[in-house]
Motif scaffolding. Structure first.
Motif, PDB file in Angstrom:
ATOM      1  N   MET A  62      48.809  39.961  47.020  1.00 24.99           N
ATOM      2  CA  MET A  62      49.063  40.764  45.827  1.00 24.99           C
ATOM      3  C   MET A  62      48.890  42.265  46.064  1.00 24.99           C
ATOM      4  O   MET A  62      49.567  43.080  45.437  1.00 24.99           O
ATOM      5  CB  MET A  62      48.118  40.329  44.691  1.00 24.99           C
ATOM      6  N   TYR A  63      47.967  42.633  46.969  1.00 22.95           N
ATOM      7  CA  TYR A  63      47.628  44.040  47.165  1.00 22.95           C
ATOM      8  C   TYR A  63      47.981  44.484  48.584  1.00 22.95           C
ATOM      9  O   TYR A  63      47.558  43.865  49.555  1.00 22.95           O
ATOM     10  CB  TYR A  63      46.136  44.270  46.909  1.00 22.95           C
ATOM     11  N   ASP A  64      48.707  45.594  48.692  1.00 25.99           N
ATOM     12  CA  ASP A  64      49.120  46.124  49.995  1.00 25.99           C
ATOM     13  C   ASP A  64      47.985  46.861  50.706  1.00 25.99           C
ATOM     14  O   ASP A  64      47.938  46.882  51.935  1.00 25.99           O
ATOM     15  CB  ASP A  64      50.306  47.079  49.826  1.00 25.99           C
ATOM     16  N   ASP A  65      47.092  47.497  49.950  1.00 23.45           N
ATOM     17  CA  ASP A  65      46.005  48.288  50.531  1.00 23.45           C
ATOM     18  C   ASP A  65      44.842  47.361  50.876  1.00 23.45           C
ATOM     19  O   ASP A  65      43.957  47.116  50.067  1.00 23.45           O
ATOM     20  CB  ASP A  65      45.556  49.377  49.549  1.00 23.45           C
ATOM     21  N   HIS A  66      44.855  46.856  52.101  1.00 24.13           N
ATOM     22  CA  HIS A  66      43.845  45.875  52.494  1.00 24.13           C
ATOM     23  C   HIS A  66      42.482  46.491  52.722  1.00 24.13           C
ATOM     24  O   HIS A  66      41.459  45.795  52.626  1.00 24.13           O
ATOM     25  CB  HIS A  66      44.323  45.105  53.728  1.00 24.13           C
ATOM     26  N   ILE A  91      36.335  51.430  42.316  1.00 23.86           N
ATOM     27  CA  ILE A  91      37.183  51.989  43.377  1.00 23.86           C
ATOM     28  C   ILE A  91      38.603  52.299  42.890  1.00 23.86           C
ATOM     29  O   ILE A  91      39.474  52.662  43.675  1.00 23.86           O
ATOM     30  CB  ILE A  91      37.247  51.047  44.601  1.00 23.86           C
ATOM     31  N   GLY A  92      38.828  52.140  41.586  1.00 25.08           N
ATOM     32  CA  GLY A  92      40.133  52.468  41.019  1.00 25.08           C
ATOM     33  C   GLY A  92      41.230  51.488  41.380  1.00 25.08           C
ATOM     34  O   GLY A  92      42.407  51.865  41.457  1.00 25.08           O
ATOM     35  N   MET A  93      40.871  50.232  41.567  1.00 23.48           N
ATOM     36  CA  MET A  93      41.860  49.210  41.907  1.00 23.48           C
ATOM     37  C   MET A  93      42.363  48.538  40.630  1.00 23.48           C
ATOM     38  O   MET A  93      41.559  48.153  39.776  1.00 23.48           O
ATOM     39  CB  MET A  93      41.243  48.168  42.838  1.00 23.48           C
ATOM     40  N   GLU A  94      43.670  48.391  40.512  1.00 24.84           N
ATOM     41  CA  GLU A  94      44.234  47.734  39.331  1.00 24.84           C
ATOM     42  C   GLU A  94      43.842  46.263  39.317  1.00 24.84           C
ATOM     43  O   GLU A  94      44.094  45.528  40.280  1.00 24.84           O
ATOM     44  CB  GLU A  94      45.760  47.893  39.333  1.00 24.84           C
ATOM     45  N   TYR A  95      43.233  45.845  38.246  1.00 23.10           N
ATOM     46  CA  TYR A  95      42.687  44.492  38.180  1.00 23.10           C
ATOM     47  C   TYR A  95      42.501  44.137  36.706  1.00 23.10           C
ATOM     48  O   TYR A  95      42.317  45.014  35.868  1.00 23.10           O
ATOM     49  CB  TYR A  95      41.337  44.453  38.910  1.00 23.10           C
ATOM     50  N   SER A  96      42.541  42.843  36.387  1.00 20.55           N
ATOM     51  CA  SER A  96      42.366  42.411  35.002  1.00 20.55           C
ATOM     52  C   SER A  96      41.939  40.949  34.960  1.00 20.55           C
ATOM     53  O   SER A  96      41.944  40.255  35.985  1.00 20.55           O
ATOM     54  CB  SER A  96      43.675  42.576  34.228  1.00 20.55           C
ATOM     55  N   PHE A  97      41.630  40.480  33.767  1.00 19.19           N
ATOM     56  CA  PHE A  97      41.276  39.070  33.611  1.00 19.19           C
ATOM     57  C   PHE A  97      42.442  38.163  33.985  1.00 19.19           C
ATOM     58  O   PHE A  97      42.240  37.066  34.495  1.00 19.19           O
ATOM     59  CB  PHE A  97      40.820  38.774  32.181  1.00 19.19           C
ATOM     60  N   ASP A  98      43.667  38.620  33.754  1.00 14.50           N
ATOM     61  CA  ASP A  98      44.839  37.814  34.119  1.00 14.50           C
ATOM     62  C   ASP A  98      44.863  37.528  35.617  1.00 14.50           C
ATOM     63  O   ASP A  98      45.248  36.434  36.045  1.00 14.50           O
ATOM     64  CB  ASP A  98      46.128  38.518  33.705  1.00 14.50           C
ATOM     65  N   VAL A  99      44.462  38.525  36.413  1.00 13.11           N
ATOM     66  CA  VAL A  99      44.373  38.315  37.864  1.00 13.11           C
ATOM     67  C   VAL A  99      43.242  37.344  38.165  1.00 13.11           C
ATOM     68  O   VAL A  99      43.412  36.365  38.896  1.00 13.11           O
ATOM     69  CB  VAL A  99      44.141  39.652  38.605  1.00 13.11           C
ATOM     70  N   TYR A 100      42.071  37.597  37.603  1.00 14.03           N
ATOM     71  CA  TYR A 100      40.902  36.749  37.866  1.00 14.03           C
ATOM     72  C   TYR A 100      41.153  35.295  37.477  1.00 14.03           C
ATOM     73  O   TYR A 100      40.742  34.369  38.181  1.00 14.03           O
ATOM     74  CB  TYR A 100      39.691  37.288  37.099  1.00 14.03           C
ATOM     75  N   SER A 101      41.832  35.098  36.348  1.00 17.19           N
ATOM     76  CA  SER A 101      42.004  33.741  35.817  1.00 17.19           C
ATOM     77  C   SER A 101      42.781  32.824  36.761  1.00 17.19           C
ATOM     78  O   SER A 101      42.656  31.601  36.681  1.00 17.19           O
ATOM     79  CB  SER A 101      42.705  33.787  34.455  1.00 17.19           C
ATOM     80  N   LYS A 102      43.561  33.409  37.668  1.00 17.04           N
ATOM     81  CA  LYS A 102      44.314  32.593  38.624  1.00 17.04           C
ATOM     82  C   LYS A 102      43.383  31.819  39.553  1.00 17.04           C
ATOM     83  O   LYS A 102      43.769  30.792  40.123  1.00 17.04           O
ATOM     84  CB  LYS A 102      45.236  33.478  39.478  1.00 17.04           C
ATOM     85  N   PHE A 103      42.152  32.311  39.730  1.00 17.04           N
ATOM     86  CA  PHE A 103      41.248  31.743  40.728  1.00 17.04           C
ATOM     87  C   PHE A 103      40.122  30.907  40.122  1.00 17.04           C
ATOM     88  O   PHE A 103      39.280  30.393  40.857  1.00 17.04           O
ATOM     89  CB  PHE A 103      40.640  32.869  41.577  1.00 17.04           C
ATOM     90  N   ILE A 104      40.090  30.791  38.797  1.00 15.94           N
ATOM     91  CA  ILE A 104      39.012  30.024  38.176  1.00 15.94           C
ATOM     92  C   ILE A 104      39.078  28.577  38.652  1.00 15.94           C
ATOM     93  O   ILE A 104      40.098  27.912  38.538  1.00 15.94           O
ATOM     94  CB  ILE A 104      39.108  30.093  36.639  1.00 15.94           C
ATOM     95  N   GLY A 105      37.968  28.109  39.198  1.00 21.17           N
ATOM     96  CA  GLY A 105      37.890  26.731  39.688  1.00 21.17           C
ATOM     97  C   GLY A 105      38.301  26.549  41.126  1.00 21.17           C
ATOM     98  O   GLY A 105      38.067  25.496  41.712  1.00 21.17           O
ATOM     99  N   ALA A 106      38.922  27.572  41.719  1.00 26.85           N
ATOM    100  CA  ALA A 106      39.377  27.476  43.108  1.00 26.85           C
ATOM    101  C   ALA A 106      38.318  28.072  44.038  1.00 26.85           C
ATOM    102  O   ALA A 106      37.353  28.689  43.597  1.00 26.85           O
ATOM    103  CB  ALA A 106      40.702  28.190  43.286  1.00 26.85           C
ATOM    104  N   GLY A 107      38.509  27.914  45.324  1.00 26.04           N
ATOM    105  CA  GLY A 107      37.556  28.416  46.308  1.00 26.04           C
ATOM    106  C   GLY A 107      37.851  29.847  46.721  1.00 26.04           C
ATOM    107  O   GLY A 107      38.914  30.400  46.442  1.00 26.04           O
ATOM    108  N   ASN A 108      36.887  30.465  47.424  1.00 25.31           N
ATOM    109  CA  ASN A 108      37.033  31.849  47.884  1.00 25.31           C
ATOM    110  C   ASN A 108      38.225  32.029  48.814  1.00 25.31           C
ATOM    111  O   ASN A 108      38.879  33.075  48.787  1.00 25.31           O
ATOM    112  CB  ASN A 108      35.757  32.301  48.604  1.00 25.31           C
TER     113      ASN A 108
END
Length: 221
Positions: free
Chosen positions: A60-64, A33-50
């Motif tokens: 982080m993202y204005d376009d909900h 969908i052309g959303m800016e995203y990377s492993f750095d973003v994903y890594s913030k949530f490793i081990g945490a809940g949904n």
């Protein structure tokens, strides 16, 4: 540290090589969908809940609307991969579980993933019978790094003294949750290494689950 009489396992990234699946599903959805995203973003949530992940992404993202599409697409792909695709066991898992069973050291799973999916994966990958009980992320009010899930898991072990328990974790959030619960924790790196401050909260950092056997043997002499 006392002799180890019970072990509490995280699941994703610790027992099963699933963190890569989680990240691949989210990156695929973002790219689609052309959303800016990377492993750095994903890594913030490793081990945490949904819940923590979704709340932070909304900050982080204005376009909900775009974010809603991302969450739907990544979840659909993730569920398909976890339920139908290949999921590998991490090195040394079966050997460690066999060792604990032989020594009559009870094991419990404490995962941020919803219990139904945890149970499904444990059964699908043939390891459910090793565990005395399971606690899923949907069974506690707050996710890691809050200690709630480990406090609840400890009540399932049948042990009275937290110093006689050992938590196995691959994530920073998990290590912080274990420290908050005042239960000794070993970090086994998967996709991230700990910063120095968090590393100091562990009793050991080991390369794989094989080495946990040696650690327990040494403590239980």
């Amino acid at each position: 540290m006392s002799k180890i009489k019970t072990v509490i396992f995280d699941m994703d990234g610790l027992m099963f090589d699933t963190e890569k699946i989680y990240y691949a599903a989210s990156q695929k959805a973002a790219d689609k969908i052309g959303m800016e995203y990377s492993f750095d973003v994903y890594s913030k949530f490793i081990g945490a809940g949904n819940d923590i992940m979704i709340k932070t992404l909304h900050e982080m993202y204005d376009d909900h609307d775009l974010l809603a599409q991302f969450l739907e697409d990544s979840e659909n792909d993730l569920q398909d991969q976890l339920r139908n695709g290949q999921v590998d066991l991490h090195e040394g898992l079966i050997e460690l579980l066999d060792y604990l069973k032989e020594k009559e050291i009870p094991a419990v799973v404490a995962s941020s993933t919803h219990r139904e999916l945890v149970e499904h994966l444990l059964e699908r990958l043939g390891v459910r019978h090793y565990f005395k009980d399971v606690v899923g992320g949907d069974e506690v009010p707050t996710a890691k790094p809050d200690p709630a899930i480990f406090n609840k898991a400890f009540t399932k072990t049948g042990i009275d003294n937290k110093e006689e328990a050992l938590i196995l974790e691959d994530s920073k959030n998990g290590v912080l949750a274990a420290a908050g619960a005042n239960i000794p924790v070993i970090h086994i790196p998967d996709m991230i290494n700990l910063d120095e401050e968090t590393a100091e909260k562990t009793v050991a950092i080991l390369p794989d689950l094989h080495h946990v056997i040696d650690f327990i043997e040494e403590k239980n002499k």
